[in-house]
Motif scaffolding. Structure first.
Motif, PDB file in Angstrom:
ATOM      1  N   UNK A  85       1.999  -5.287   2.008  1.00  0.00           N
ATOM      2  CA  UNK A  85       2.622  -4.971   3.290  1.00  0.00           C
ATOM      3  C   UNK A  85       3.783  -4.012   3.055  1.00  0.00           C
ATOM      4  N   UNK A  86       3.810  -2.939   3.833  1.00  0.00           N
ATOM      5  CA  UNK A  86       4.905  -1.981   3.753  1.00  0.00           C
ATOM      6  C   UNK A  86       6.178  -2.601   4.310  1.00  0.00           C
ATOM      7  N   UNK A  87       7.337  -2.047   3.985  1.00  0.00           N
ATOM      8  CA  UNK A  87       8.597  -2.591   4.511  1.00  0.00           C
ATOM      9  C   UNK A  87       8.665  -2.616   6.037  1.00  0.00           C
ATOM     10  N   UNK A  88       7.940  -1.716   6.707  1.00  0.00           N
ATOM     11  CA  UNK A  88       7.974  -1.718   8.171  1.00  0.00           C
ATOM     12  C   UNK A  88       6.966  -2.697   8.780  1.00  0.00           C
ATOM     13  N   UNK A  89       6.255  -3.474   7.935  1.00  0.00           N
ATOM     14  CA  UNK A  89       5.340  -4.498   8.437  1.00  0.00           C
ATOM     15  C   UNK A  89       3.892  -4.065   8.550  1.00  0.00           C
ATOM     16  N   UNK A  90       3.592  -2.790   8.316  1.00  0.00           N
ATOM     17  CA  UNK A  90       2.209  -2.328   8.396  1.00  0.00           C
ATOM     18  C   UNK A  90       1.490  -2.601   7.080  1.00  0.00           C
ATOM     19  N   UNK A  91       0.171  -2.834   7.126  1.00  0.00           N
ATOM     20  CA  UNK A  91      -0.555  -3.101   5.875  1.00  0.00           C
ATOM     21  C   UNK A  91      -0.698  -1.833   5.033  1.00  0.00           C
ATOM     22  N   UNK A  92      -0.771  -2.026   3.724  1.00  0.00           N
ATOM     23  CA  UNK A  92      -0.961  -0.914   2.801  1.00  0.00           C
ATOM     24  C   UNK A  92      -2.419  -0.465   2.899  1.00  0.00           C
ATOM     25  N   UNK A  93      -2.627   0.837   3.060  1.00  0.00           N
ATOM     26  CA  UNK A  93      -3.973   1.388   3.163  1.00  0.00           C
ATOM     27  C   UNK A  93      -4.192   2.309   1.971  1.00  0.00           C
ATOM     28  N   UNK A  94      -5.256   2.044   1.226  1.00  0.00           N
ATOM     29  CA  UNK A  94      -5.595   2.899   0.095  1.00  0.00           C
ATOM     30  C   UNK A  94      -6.679   3.865   0.545  1.00  0.00           C
ATOM     31  N   UNK A  95      -6.452   5.142   0.318  1.00  0.00           N
ATOM     32  CA  UNK A  95      -7.352   6.171   0.829  1.00  0.00           C
ATOM     33  C   UNK A  95      -7.756   7.109  -0.304  1.00  0.00           C
ATOM     34  N   UNK A  96      -9.057   7.348  -0.408  1.00  0.00           N
ATOM     35  CA  UNK A  96      -9.576   8.315  -1.372  1.00  0.00           C
ATOM     36  C   UNK A  96      -9.497   9.697  -0.736  1.00  0.00           C
ATOM     37  N   UNK A  97      -8.915  10.644  -1.436  1.00  0.00           N
ATOM     38  CA  UNK A  97      -8.805  12.007  -0.934  1.00  0.00           C
ATOM     39  C   UNK A  97      -9.854  12.884  -1.617  1.00  0.00           C
ATOM     40  N   UNK A  98     -10.293  13.967  -0.944  1.00  0.00           N
ATOM     41  CA  UNK A  98     -11.276  14.857  -1.559  1.00  0.00           C
ATOM     42  C   UNK A  98     -10.704  15.541  -2.794  1.00  0.00           C
TER      43      UNK A  98
END
Length: 112
Positions: free
Chosen positions: A17-30
């Motif tokens: 969880x990020x400090x602002x309360x949003x979940x951490x999202x892992x993203x694959x970039x091209x």
């Protein structure tokens, strides 16, 4: 008998969880060195073929690679990563599909 389940653990991992309360999202970039790019799935043609529109406006015929054929169901409007064919114009391989939270993260961080 040993109990393998941890007791008194929170349901949400505190590190995810990020400090602002949003979940951490892992993203694959091209990967630019592999000629990968973002695209949007437009029309399903059957037999693992989809018309896709890349971010530069070119419409290509995409083929779902065998590696993700059974694992990722691609629908119209999904954000995907494609690799254009070097030996035939107008065709590409679809190698990755983004989920809704990942697409939102990409838009928020101005990748697409």
């Amino acid at each position: 008998m040993a109990d393998f389940h941890k007791k008194n653990t929170p349901e949400v991992d505190l590190n995810a969880i990020n400090p602002d309360g949003t979940p951490v999202v892992r993203v694959r970039l091209p990967k630019k060195w592999n000629n990968e790019q973002f695209a949007i799935a437009q029309t399903m043609h059957g037999a693992n073929h989809i018309s896709v529109r890349s971010l530069d406006g070119v419409t290509l015929m995409g083929r779902i690679k065998g590696k993700i054929k059974k694992r990722a169901w691609i629908r119209e409007g999904d954000t995907i990563i494609i690799v254009p064919w070097s030996f035939q114009e107008g065709k590409c391989d679809i190698i990755y599909r983004y989920l809704k939270p990942q697409t939102d993260w990409l838009r928020k961080n101005r990748y697409i």
